[in-house]
Each structure stands twice: as structure tokens, then as C-alpha cells.
Design an enzyme around this catalytic site. Structure first.
Site, PDB file in Angstrom:
ATOM      1  N   ASP A  36      -4.726  17.336  -8.074  1.00  0.00           N
ATOM      2  CA  ASP A  36      -5.428  16.467  -8.813  1.00  0.00           C
ATOM      3  C   ASP A  36      -4.724  14.985  -9.076  1.00  0.00           C
ATOM      4  O   ASP A  36      -3.939  14.965  -9.957  1.00  0.00           O
ATOM      5  CB  ASP A  36      -6.089  17.178  -9.977  1.00  0.00           C
ATOM      6  CG  ASP A  36      -6.977  16.010 -10.816  1.00  0.00           C
ATOM      7  OD1 ASP A  36      -7.673  15.117  -9.917  1.00  0.00           O
ATOM      8  OD2 ASP A  36      -7.340  16.489 -11.904  1.00  0.00           O
ATOM      9  N   GLU A  54     -13.175  15.846 -12.516  1.00  0.00           N
ATOM     10  CA  GLU A  54     -13.825  16.412 -11.246  1.00  0.00           C
ATOM     11  C   GLU A  54     -13.990  17.945 -11.275  1.00  0.00           C
ATOM     12  O   GLU A  54     -14.688  18.578 -10.553  1.00  0.00           O
ATOM     13  CB  GLU A  54     -12.750  16.026 -10.035  1.00  0.00           C
ATOM     14  CG  GLU A  54     -11.510  16.921  -9.880  1.00  0.00           C
ATOM     15  CD  GLU A  54     -10.765  17.236 -10.966  1.00  0.00           C
ATOM     16  OE1 GLU A  54     -10.081  18.391 -11.016  1.00  0.00           O
ATOM     17  OE2 GLU A  54     -10.545  16.280 -11.814  1.00  0.00           O
ATOM     18  N   ARG A  68     -15.349  19.846 -13.135  1.00  0.00           N
ATOM     19  CA  ARG A  68     -16.597  20.449 -13.690  1.00  0.00           C
ATOM     20  C   ARG A  68     -17.475  20.058 -12.801  1.00  0.00           C
ATOM     21  O   ARG A  68     -18.682  20.684 -12.758  1.00  0.00           O
ATOM     22  CB  ARG A  68     -17.037  19.793 -15.050  1.00  0.00           C
ATOM     23  CG  ARG A  68     -17.052  18.263 -14.966  1.00  0.00           C
ATOM     24  CD  ARG A  68     -17.015  17.599 -16.429  1.00  0.00           C
ATOM     25  NE  ARG A  68     -15.486  17.810 -16.830  1.00  0.00           N
ATOM     26  CZ  ARG A  68     -15.423  17.331 -18.190  1.00  0.00           C
ATOM     27  NH1 ARG A  68     -16.269  16.948 -18.785  1.00  0.00           N
ATOM     28  NH2 ARG A  68     -14.071  17.550 -18.816  1.00  0.00           N
ATOM     29  N   ASP A 113      -3.903  23.031 -10.648  1.00  0.00           N
ATOM     30  CA  ASP A 113      -5.056  22.916 -10.854  1.00  0.00           C
ATOM     31  C   ASP A 113      -6.257  23.641 -10.233  1.00  0.00           C
ATOM     32  O   ASP A 113      -7.300  23.638 -10.278  1.00  0.00           O
ATOM     33  CB  ASP A 113      -5.606  21.351 -10.569  1.00  0.00           C
ATOM     34  CG  ASP A 113      -6.573  20.658 -11.770  1.00  0.00           C
ATOM     35  OD1 ASP A 113      -6.798  21.323 -12.564  1.00  0.00           O
ATOM     36  OD2 ASP A 113      -7.178  19.594 -11.309  1.00  0.00           O
ATOM     37  N   LYS A 173      -4.329   9.201 -12.692  1.00  0.00           N
ATOM     38  CA  LYS A 173      -3.253   9.875 -13.543  1.00  0.00           C
ATOM     39  C   LYS A 173      -2.083   9.130 -13.497  1.00  0.00           C
ATOM     40  O   LYS A 173      -1.612   8.787 -12.396  1.00  0.00           O
ATOM     41  CB  LYS A 173      -2.930  11.219 -13.339  1.00  0.00           C
ATOM     42  CG  LYS A 173      -4.195  12.405 -13.432  1.00  0.00           C
ATOM     43  CD  LYS A 173      -3.532  13.776 -12.983  1.00  0.00           C
ATOM     44  CE  LYS A 173      -4.879  14.678 -13.208  1.00  0.00           C
ATOM     45  NZ  LYS A 173      -5.253  14.959 -14.408  1.00  0.00           N
ATOM     46  N   LYS A 187     -12.394  27.636 -10.177  1.00  0.00           N
ATOM     47  CA  LYS A 187     -12.132  26.069  -9.598  1.00  0.00           C
ATOM     48  C   LYS A 187     -10.893  25.943  -8.925  1.00  0.00           C
ATOM     49  O   LYS A 187      -9.710  26.364  -9.268  1.00  0.00           O
ATOM     50  CB  LYS A 187     -11.832  25.084 -10.906  1.00  0.00           C
ATOM     51  CG  LYS A 187     -11.400  23.765 -10.797  1.00  0.00           C
ATOM     52  CD  LYS A 187     -10.870  23.279 -11.964  1.00  0.00           C
ATOM     53  CE  LYS A 187     -10.163  21.862 -11.876  1.00  0.00           C
ATOM     54  NZ  LYS A 187      -9.672  21.161 -12.987  1.00  0.00           N
ATOM     55  N   ASP A 194     -11.429  11.569 -13.058  1.00  0.00           N
ATOM     56  CA  ASP A 194     -10.497  12.739 -13.348  1.00  0.00           C
ATOM     57  C   ASP A 194     -10.990  13.941 -14.128  1.00  0.00           C
ATOM     58  O   ASP A 194     -10.607  14.798 -14.440  1.00  0.00           O
ATOM     59  CB  ASP A 194      -9.282  12.169 -14.205  1.00  0.00           C
ATOM     60  CG  ASP A 194      -8.200  13.066 -14.348  1.00  0.00           C
ATOM     61  OD1 ASP A 194      -8.132  13.920 -13.343  1.00  0.00           O
ATOM     62  OD2 ASP A 194      -7.474  12.612 -15.193  1.00  0.00           O
TER      63      ASP A 194
END
Length: 461
Positions: A232, A311, A313, A250, A239, A227, A309
Site C-alpha cells: 500500500d 483502500e 475497506r 497490509d 504515504k 484483506k 489510502d
């Protein structure tokens, strides 16, 4: 930045690794001035204790470093990784000690020597270690260098690390090891990897999917997927500010995948390796994807966006669909995916998921072997219904607060359903505080484990 080990035979200050049971014998063997100084300084062989013993001319004669009880369950096998932060500049050699693996002790030293100094003046000169007898210095240095490179990526702030820089890092890796690298971006990304495109569409930094292939045709196929969310915001489901403070990490899954790939290629393991990294910034603009959108994935499954949020996956789903089409023997994905895994296991213990019982045992064994711990959580099939959608094949989040790490793993399984040997790591990618061999900051958790797993599974070159 990683250090190298000094060649054997270099003149170096001895470091005695002192256990509780060995202290009396060593103490009696010390010169009177050394024994007296150790006593006066209050040295005891407790884990992490240090004493610098002078020679008669005032120079440093030797070092005592307490181990405590190496047989204790609580013993930290990377304890020697504490030494680079304690010792003055100079050259040192670790003396053999019962219960201490010299290769692991040397690796811990190198990992503990890491510093991220891109934005600061270099610190004072650091101590260096002579390679212990019988240790393959080249291999230890390769592992440490791969870890350091991954840590550097995670520690670099997002203004200097976007999808293009992730691509550059992978291309650099490809050049070093004569691997093939291809990249999909722009309109081709929208068509071929619609979930990756949707997540990254709001950022001025173009999203992309980076694909590296190395090794001979016909060799066992191993695919790593990381990933690569460089930052993010949460998207339109934004967030809070506190939740964004560490979001430069992230892309920790991508960094772990790169580090594992570097170790595997550096060892020349006899496999056909593929590294796939979807890299995006989950930003906010008029192009942002929205809660309630329905997007058709590369696999053909339609996904309702329950939360922007979640995202990571989404981009992994398209990457896993690409990976499965190649029919790998082993498919591993790495992601800083859920807060639920951190609540369950804390920051030091990544969760892993697999439906392959043999693979699960091998993962646990590899993690214990190289001191890269993980813990298995279940792929509980009934929880898949929590991802049901009324208007699409599935939702990207569950309808409630429970089992967040499990439902995320079950979501990913929908996009690689035919691959039995599929391993998903849900990791934190960060050391909240410094521990021996693990400085505070970015960490490529599970990379060394995967290197060991692949080496054990497929053998040396």
C-alpha cells in the site's frame, strides 16, 4: 517454517518448569553437583530464567526454566515459547508443572521455534521437543504449521508476493483439502467487483478476487474474508516513506484468514467454509483511482473516495457484498485496517466489532481460551453520519480525526447489513519485538481464536 514434535519415548533432556512455590522442593531433590551449579549460576525461578545443569561427565543433565508465578495476572502462558531461542541444539522434554497446560506449552514451543529464513542461510540447528504425555501432537503441529505459513506470507517482501502469489497460496490450500477455488480478474473483475478493480488498477500486477469453498452442501455456512493488499503506497494520497516501511504486511488480514481456514479444514470441522480474498496492490500510475472519484460498488451503493489510502475497506466492501449474498450463518472479516485501532489498543491487541452480543461473548471467551487476545470496540451508530457524502451514498472516510476504527467498521457494515453474526477484526499483523512464542515479524493475529470459535460453535467433526 514450522517444527514437528518428536515421538514419545525419545531419549531427551528433561526441562523442569520451576515456579516460585515449587523451587525449594525441586532444589532439595537435585544431585549435589546440580544444586551447587544452580546456586553458583545465580538461578532463581523468575519468569524466563534459565539454568543448564551438568552431569558429572560434563554433559547436559537437565534444564531449569523459571516460571515465576503462573497464577499471576501478568504471567505469559506462552512463556515456554522462549525456550527454543535459549537452549542449545538437542532433544528435550517438558516435565509436568502445576498450572501449566502441556498442550499449550508444546504449542508455544513450536510457535517460538519459527524462523523466516527464505533470504538467509539457515541458522544453527535448533532444539526439538518430545510431545508431552496426553497431548495430541498432530493437532498442535497443524496449528503451528498454519501459523507459520501465514507468518511466511506476511514476512515475504512485496516484490516476491503479489496478488498472483496470494492466489497460488490459496490454490495450494485448496488442493491439499480438496476445496474448490475460483478467481475473478480482468474485465470480469471491473464489472463484478468495481471497488476491487479500482484500487488495483494502477499496478502492473493484476488485481483479483479469490474464492475458496470447502465442505458439504447443507452444513452450516461460515465465511472468512481477508484483506489482501500486498503493498500500500497510499495511492495518490501517498504515504510518507516511513509509512510504507511495513506495508508488505497490509495483506495480514488475508494471511490470518488463510491460517484460520487451514486450521478449520485440517480439523475437518462440520461446516461449509468459504474463504474470500480480494487481492490488490495499491500503486500509483495513470490508472490510479483519485480522491473525489465516485465508484458504484458491487452492492449498488455509490462510494465517494475521500482518501485513496483508505483502500482496504473498499476491496472488503465488494467481498462482503459477495459473502452476504450466500447468507452465511457466520461472517468474519480480517484486515490491517486502521491506525486508530493501534493508537487505542497497541500492536498486540486487535480490535473487534460485532452487533451480536452472544457472538461478542463467544469471541472474548475463545480469545482467552487459546491466548489470542482481542478487545471489543463499539459499533456506535451515530458515527455513521461521519461517512455522509454530498454526492454519493457514502464516503470511504469520515470528515474528521475521530473514531477512525469505528467509522471504518461502520463503513463495512453497510455492505453486509443483513448478516447479524458479522465479526470484523482490525488487526496489526506484526510483532514489533519478540515475545515468547511470538517472534518479531509477521503475525496471524486472531487466526487461532477463530479456529477455536468455529470449533466451539459447531463442534468437532
Amino acid at each position: 517454517m514450522s517444527q514437528a514434535l518428536l515421538a514419545p519415548g525419545a531419549d531427551a533432556i528433561p526441562v523442569h518448569l520451576v515456579s516460585e512455590t515449587g523451587w525449594d522442593t525441586l532444589q532439595n531433590a537435585l544431585a549435589p553437583i546440580e544444586r551447587g551449579f544452580a546456586s553458583a549460576s545465580g538461578f532463581a525461578p523468575k519468569a524466563g530464567r534459565l539454568a543448564l545443569l551438568p552431569a558429572e561427565d560434563g554433559s547436559l543433565a537437565r534444564v531449569l526454566f523459571g516460571l515465576g508465578d503462573p497464577a499471576a495476572v501478568t504471567f505469559d502462558r506462552f512463556l515456554t515459547g522462549k525456550l527454543p531461542g535459549l537452549l542449545p541444539a538437542g532433544d528435550y522434554r517438558l516435565l509436568p508443572a502445576e498450572g501449566i497446560d502441556p498442550a499449550e506449552a508444546a504449542l508455544a514451543w513450536l510457535l517460538g521455534s519459527y524462523k523466516f529464513e527464505r533470504y538467509r542461510k539457515p541458522g544453527p540447528a535448533r532444539p526439538h521437543l518430545v510431545v508431552p504425555d496426553g497431548v495430541d501432537a498432530t493437532r498442535i503441529e497443524r496449528i503451528a504449521a498454519a501459523v507459520a505459513a501465514g507468518r511466511d506470507l506476511i514476512n515475504t517482501p512485496s516484490n516476491d508476493l503479489g496478488p498472483a502469489e496470494i492466489e497460488a497460496a490459496i490454490r495450494g490450500l485448496g488442493e491439499r483439502f480438496n476445496a474448490t477455488v475460483s478467481v475473478v480478474t480482468g474485465e470480469a473483475l471491473r464489472t463484478e467487483f468495481p471497488l476491487v478493480h479500482a484500487v488495483g488498477a494502477a499496478s502492473p500486477r493484476a488485481p483479483r478476487l479469490i474464492d475458496l469453498t470447502w465442505g458439504p452442501e447443507g452444513a452450516p455456512r461460515v465465511t472468512l474474508v481477508g484483506k489482501g493488499v500486498v503493498f500500500d503506497t497510499g495511492g495518490l494520497d501517498i504515504k510518507p516513506s516511513a509509512g510504507m516501511l511495513l506495508m508488505k504486511k497490509d495483506m495480514g488480514g488475508a494471511a490470518a484468514a488463510l491460517a484460520a481456514a487451514e486450521m478449520i479444514m485440517g480439523d475437518g470441522l462440520p461446516i461449509r467454509l468459504r474463504l474470500i480474498v480480494p487481492s490488490v496492490e495499491n500503486a500509483i500510475s495513470g490508472e490510479a483511482f483519485r480522491p473525489g472519484d465516485v465508484i458504484r460498488s458491487r452492492a449498488g451503493l455509490t462510494v465517494e473516495i475521500g482518501n485513496t489510502d483508505a483502500e482496504g475497506r473498499l476491496i472488503l466492501a465488494d467481498a462482503l457484498a459477495l459473502a452476504e449474498a450466500d447468507e452465511p450463518e457466520l461472517l468474519i472479516d480480517f484486515a490491517t485496517l486502521t491506525g486508530a485501532a493501534r493508537v487505542a489498543l497497541g500492536p498486540d491487541l486487535p480490535a473487534f466489532f460485532t452487533g451480536d452480543e452472544g457472538l461478542a461473548r463467544a469471541v472474548a471467551e475463545a480469545g482467552a481460551k487459546v491466548h489470542d487476545p482481542v478487545w471489543r470496540l463499539p459499533l456506535h451508530p451515530p458515527y455513521a453520519s461521519l461517512l455522509d457524502s454530498k454526492i454519493a451514498d457514502l464516503n470511504n472516510v469520515s470528515g474528521g480525526p475521530f473514531a477512525g476504527a469505528i467509522t471504518a467498521a461502520l463503513f463495512l457494515r453497510r455492505f453486509a447489513p443483513k448478516t447479524g453474526a458479522h465479526l470484523h477484526f482490525d488487526l496489526y499483523g506484526w510483532n514489533p519485538s519478540s515475545k515468547p512464542g511470538r517472534p518479531e515479524g509477521g503475525e496471524v493475529q486472531t487466526a487461532r481464536l477463530v479456529h477455536a470459535l468455529v470449533a466451539d460453535r459447531y463442534g468437532a467433526a
